[in-house]
Design a protein around this motif. Structure first.
Motif, PDB file in Angstrom:
ATOM      1  N   LEU A  11       0.855  -1.183   0.000  1.00 36.53           N
ATOM      2  CA  LEU A  11       0.000   0.000   0.000  1.00 36.53           C
ATOM      3  C   LEU A  11       0.892   1.235   0.000  1.00 36.53           C
ATOM      4  CD1 LEU A  11      -2.934   1.036   0.110  1.00 36.53           C
ATOM      5  CD2 LEU A  11      -2.711   1.099   2.588  1.00 36.53           C
ATOM      6  N   VAL A  12       0.651   2.131  -0.944  1.00 31.23           N
ATOM      7  CA  VAL A  12       1.498   3.319  -1.068  1.00 31.23           C
ATOM      8  C   VAL A  12       1.364   4.198   0.167  1.00 31.23           C
ATOM      9  CG1 VAL A  12       1.431   3.357  -3.594  1.00 31.23           C
ATOM     10  CG2 VAL A  12      -0.264   4.652  -2.311  1.00 31.23           C
ATOM     11  N   PRO A  13       2.437   4.908   0.558  1.00 30.48           N
ATOM     12  CA  PRO A  13       2.336   5.847   1.678  1.00 30.48           C
ATOM     13  C   PRO A  13       1.222   6.859   1.427  1.00 30.48           C
ATOM     14  CG  PRO A  13       4.620   5.541   1.035  1.00 30.48           C
ATOM     15  CD  PRO A  13       3.783   4.866  -0.014  1.00 30.48           C
ATOM     16  N   GLY A  14       0.395   7.076   2.427  1.00 35.03           N
ATOM     17  CA  GLY A  14      -0.747   7.971   2.280  1.00 35.03           C
ATOM     18  C   GLY A  14      -1.978   7.277   1.718  1.00 35.03           C
ATOM     19  N   GLY A  15      -1.836   5.987   1.364  1.00 35.08           N
ATOM     20  CA  GLY A  15      -2.941   5.233   0.773  1.00 35.08           C
ATOM     21  C   GLY A  15      -4.004   4.850   1.790  1.00 35.08           C
ATOM     22  N   PHE A  16      -5.157   4.455   1.296  1.00 35.03           N
ATOM     23  CA  PHE A  16      -6.288   4.102   2.139  1.00 35.03           C
ATOM     24  C   PHE A  16      -6.519   2.604   2.133  1.00 35.03           C
ATOM     25  CE2 PHE A  16      -7.029   8.408   0.660  1.00 35.03           C
ATOM     26  CZ  PHE A  16      -7.309   9.056   1.850  1.00 35.03           C
ATOM     27  N   LEU A  17      -6.893   2.077   3.279  1.00 35.85           N
ATOM     28  CA  LEU A  17      -7.233   0.674   3.424  1.00 35.85           C
ATOM     29  C   LEU A  17      -8.679   0.601   3.879  1.00 35.85           C
ATOM     30  CD1 LEU A  17      -6.220  -2.298   3.510  1.00 35.85           C
ATOM     31  CD2 LEU A  17      -5.637  -1.897   5.904  1.00 35.85           C
ATOM     32  N   ILE A  18      -9.476  -0.211   3.202  1.00 40.06           N
ATOM     33  CA  ILE A  18     -10.869  -0.445   3.583  1.00 40.06           C
ATOM     34  C   ILE A  18     -10.941  -1.868   4.125  1.00 40.06           C
ATOM     35  CG2 ILE A  18     -13.255  -0.532   2.789  1.00 40.06           C
ATOM     36  CD1 ILE A  18     -12.056   2.262   2.508  1.00 40.06           C
ATOM     37  N   ILE A  19     -11.399  -2.006   5.360  1.00 39.15           N
ATOM     38  CA  ILE A  19     -11.474  -3.310   6.015  1.00 39.15           C
ATOM     39  C   ILE A  19     -12.936  -3.632   6.283  1.00 39.15           C
ATOM     40  CG2 ILE A  19     -10.803  -4.658   8.042  1.00 39.15           C
ATOM     41  CD1 ILE A  19      -8.557  -2.559   8.447  1.00 39.15           C
ATOM     42  N   THR A  20     -13.371  -4.801   5.876  1.00 43.02           N
ATOM     43  CA  THR A  20     -14.729  -5.260   6.159  1.00 43.02           C
ATOM     44  C   THR A  20     -14.634  -6.528   6.987  1.00 43.02           C
ATOM     45  OG1 THR A  20     -15.598  -4.314   4.117  1.00 43.02           O
ATOM     46  CG2 THR A  20     -16.904  -6.041   5.141  1.00 43.02           C
ATOM     47  N   THR A  21     -15.423  -6.593   8.032  1.00 41.42           N
ATOM     48  CA  THR A  21     -15.417  -7.758   8.900  1.00 41.42           C
ATOM     49  C   THR A  21     -16.834  -8.063   9.378  1.00 41.42           C
ATOM     50  OG1 THR A  21     -14.322  -8.765  10.810  1.00 41.42           O
ATOM     51  CG2 THR A  21     -14.962  -6.468  11.042  1.00 41.42           C
ATOM     52  N   VAL A  22     -17.098  -9.339   9.632  1.00 43.43           N
ATOM     53  CA  VAL A  22     -18.375  -9.777  10.190  1.00 43.43           C
ATOM     54  C   VAL A  22     -18.091 -10.259  11.601  1.00 43.43           C
ATOM     55  CG1 VAL A  22     -20.312 -11.375   9.963  1.00 43.43           C
ATOM     56  CG2 VAL A  22     -19.148 -10.517   7.907  1.00 43.43           C
ATOM     57  N   LEU A  23     -18.810  -9.704  12.569  1.00 46.43           N
ATOM     58  CA  LEU A  23     -18.623 -10.099  13.955  1.00 46.43           C
ATOM     59  C   LEU A  23     -19.651 -11.155  14.343  1.00 46.43           C
ATOM     60  CD1 LEU A  23     -17.989  -6.621  15.613  1.00 46.43           C
ATOM     61  CD2 LEU A  23     -16.330  -8.231  14.699  1.00 46.43           C
ATOM     62  N   SER A  24     -19.247 -12.049  15.209  1.00 44.85           N
ATOM     63  CA  SER A  24     -20.183 -13.069  15.690  1.00 44.85           C
ATOM     64  C   SER A  24     -21.240 -12.415  16.566  1.00 44.85           C
ATOM     65  CB  SER A  24     -19.427 -14.139  16.478  1.00 44.85           C
ATOM     66  OG  SER A  24     -18.895 -13.568  17.655  1.00 44.85           O
ATOM     67  N   LYS A  77      -2.833   4.882   5.659  1.00 43.45           N
ATOM     68  CA  LYS A  77      -1.421   4.647   5.962  1.00 43.45           C
ATOM     69  C   LYS A  77      -0.741   6.013   6.033  1.00 43.45           C
ATOM     70  CE  LYS A  77       2.557   2.021   4.328  1.00 43.45           C
ATOM     71  NZ  LYS A  77       3.062   1.193   3.213  1.00 43.45           N
ATOM     72  N   ARG A  78       0.099   6.209   7.034  1.00 41.26           N
ATOM     73  CA  ARG A  78       0.808   7.491   7.151  1.00 41.26           C
ATOM     74  C   ARG A  78       1.712   7.685   5.936  1.00 41.26           C
ATOM     75  NH1 ARG A  78      -0.182   9.702  11.970  1.00 41.26           N
ATOM     76  NH2 ARG A  78      -0.689   8.341  13.719  1.00 41.26           N
ATOM     77  N   SER A  79       1.881   8.941   5.546  1.00 44.37           N
ATOM     78  CA  SER A  79       2.729   9.228   4.382  1.00 44.37           C
ATOM     79  C   SER A  79       4.202   9.014   4.701  1.00 44.37           C
ATOM     80  CB  SER A  79       2.486  10.657   3.893  1.00 44.37           C
ATOM     81  OG  SER A  79       2.704  11.575   4.932  1.00 44.37           O
ATOM     82  N   SER A  80       4.556   9.076   5.978  1.00 43.76           N
ATOM     83  CA  SER A  80       5.921   8.782   6.423  1.00 43.76           C
ATOM     84  C   SER A  80       5.853   8.403   7.900  1.00 43.76           C
ATOM     85  CB  SER A  80       6.834   9.994   6.221  1.00 43.76           C
ATOM     86  OG  SER A  80       6.320  11.110   6.908  1.00 43.76           O
ATOM     87  N   THR A  81       6.905   7.823   8.404  1.00 40.46           N
ATOM     88  CA  THR A  81       6.903   7.412   9.809  1.00 40.46           C
ATOM     89  C   THR A  81       7.984   8.152  10.582  1.00 40.46           C
ATOM     90  OG1 THR A  81       8.357   5.539   9.313  1.00 40.46           O
ATOM     91  CG2 THR A  81       5.999   5.096   9.333  1.00 40.46           C
ATOM     92  N   VAL A  82       7.728   8.333  11.851  1.00 42.85           N
ATOM     93  CA  VAL A  82       8.672   8.996  12.757  1.00 42.85           C
ATOM     94  C   VAL A  82       9.491   7.915  13.447  1.00 42.85           C
ATOM     95  CG1 VAL A  82       8.876  10.436  14.823  1.00 42.85           C
ATOM     96  CG2 VAL A  82       7.094  10.912  13.145  1.00 42.85           C
ATOM     97  N   ASN A  83      10.800   8.077  13.468  1.00 48.79           N
ATOM     98  CA  ASN A  83      11.662   7.123  14.144  1.00 48.79           C
ATOM     99  C   ASN A  83      11.661   7.432  15.638  1.00 48.79           C
ATOM    100  OD1 ASN A  83      13.620   5.466  15.161  1.00 48.79           O
ATOM    101  ND2 ASN A  83      15.164   5.985  13.628  1.00 48.79           N
TER     102      ASN A  83
END
Length: 166
Positions: A11-24, A77-83
């Protein structure tokens, strides 16, 4: 293949993730984005959603079907990370002094949040096309110039192909 590693890598930095889940049915209580991420992480057995990589505080549930208990959430996703290992004083607890805050006095943030905000503002998140071609679009060239003028530096991750790529 570890799904978490694959997602972080691809996933590219700054990209979006869509998560789908079914809960019991035992989990029918109202969920928050954080509780969904914790459940998803426990089910997959890995610490996949680290706050250093993912903008968890701005994640949102974008869909919930009460009849089927399906949740869909959005995470960036963050565009960059802090060490944080090299700067242990930049924690989530210590607040920056008001004397160096560059926002209004009512704006209160931790050192790590301040650092992330500055890095996000100075980072040009490239599209998959820009990464593949090794070029910047006109809009991203303008963004980079503005970041350089405002902060004195610009971060352009993944602009050049690594030595391992053809």
């Amino acid at each position: 293949i570890d799904v978490g590693s694959w997602i972080r890598k691809n996933l590219v930095p700054g990209g979006f993730l869509i998560i789908t889940t079914v809960l019991s049915e035992t989990n029918v209580i109202t969920q928050t984005p954080l509780s969904l991420l914790e459940m998803w992480t426990q089910a997959n057995g890995s610490k996949m959603f680290s706050a250093s990589v993912w903008d968890i505080e701005h994640s949102n549930i974008i869909f919930h079907d009460k009849s089927t208990n399906i949740y869909t959430m959005f995470l960036q996703k963050r565009s960059s990370t802090v060490n944080t290992l090299s700067c242990k004083w930049k924690s989530n607890k210590k607040r920056i002094p008001t004397s160096i805050q560059d926002e209004s006095p009512a704006f209160d943030e931790t050192w790590i949040d301040y650092e992330r905000r500055i890095l996000d503002a100075a980072t040009v998140a490239l599209s998959a096309y820009e990464q593949k071609e090794g070029i910047l679009t006109k809009d991203n060239i303008e963004w980079a110039a503005k970041a350089l003028q405002a902060h004195g530096f610009v971060i352009i991750p993944n602009l050049f192909k690594s030595k391992n790529q053809a």
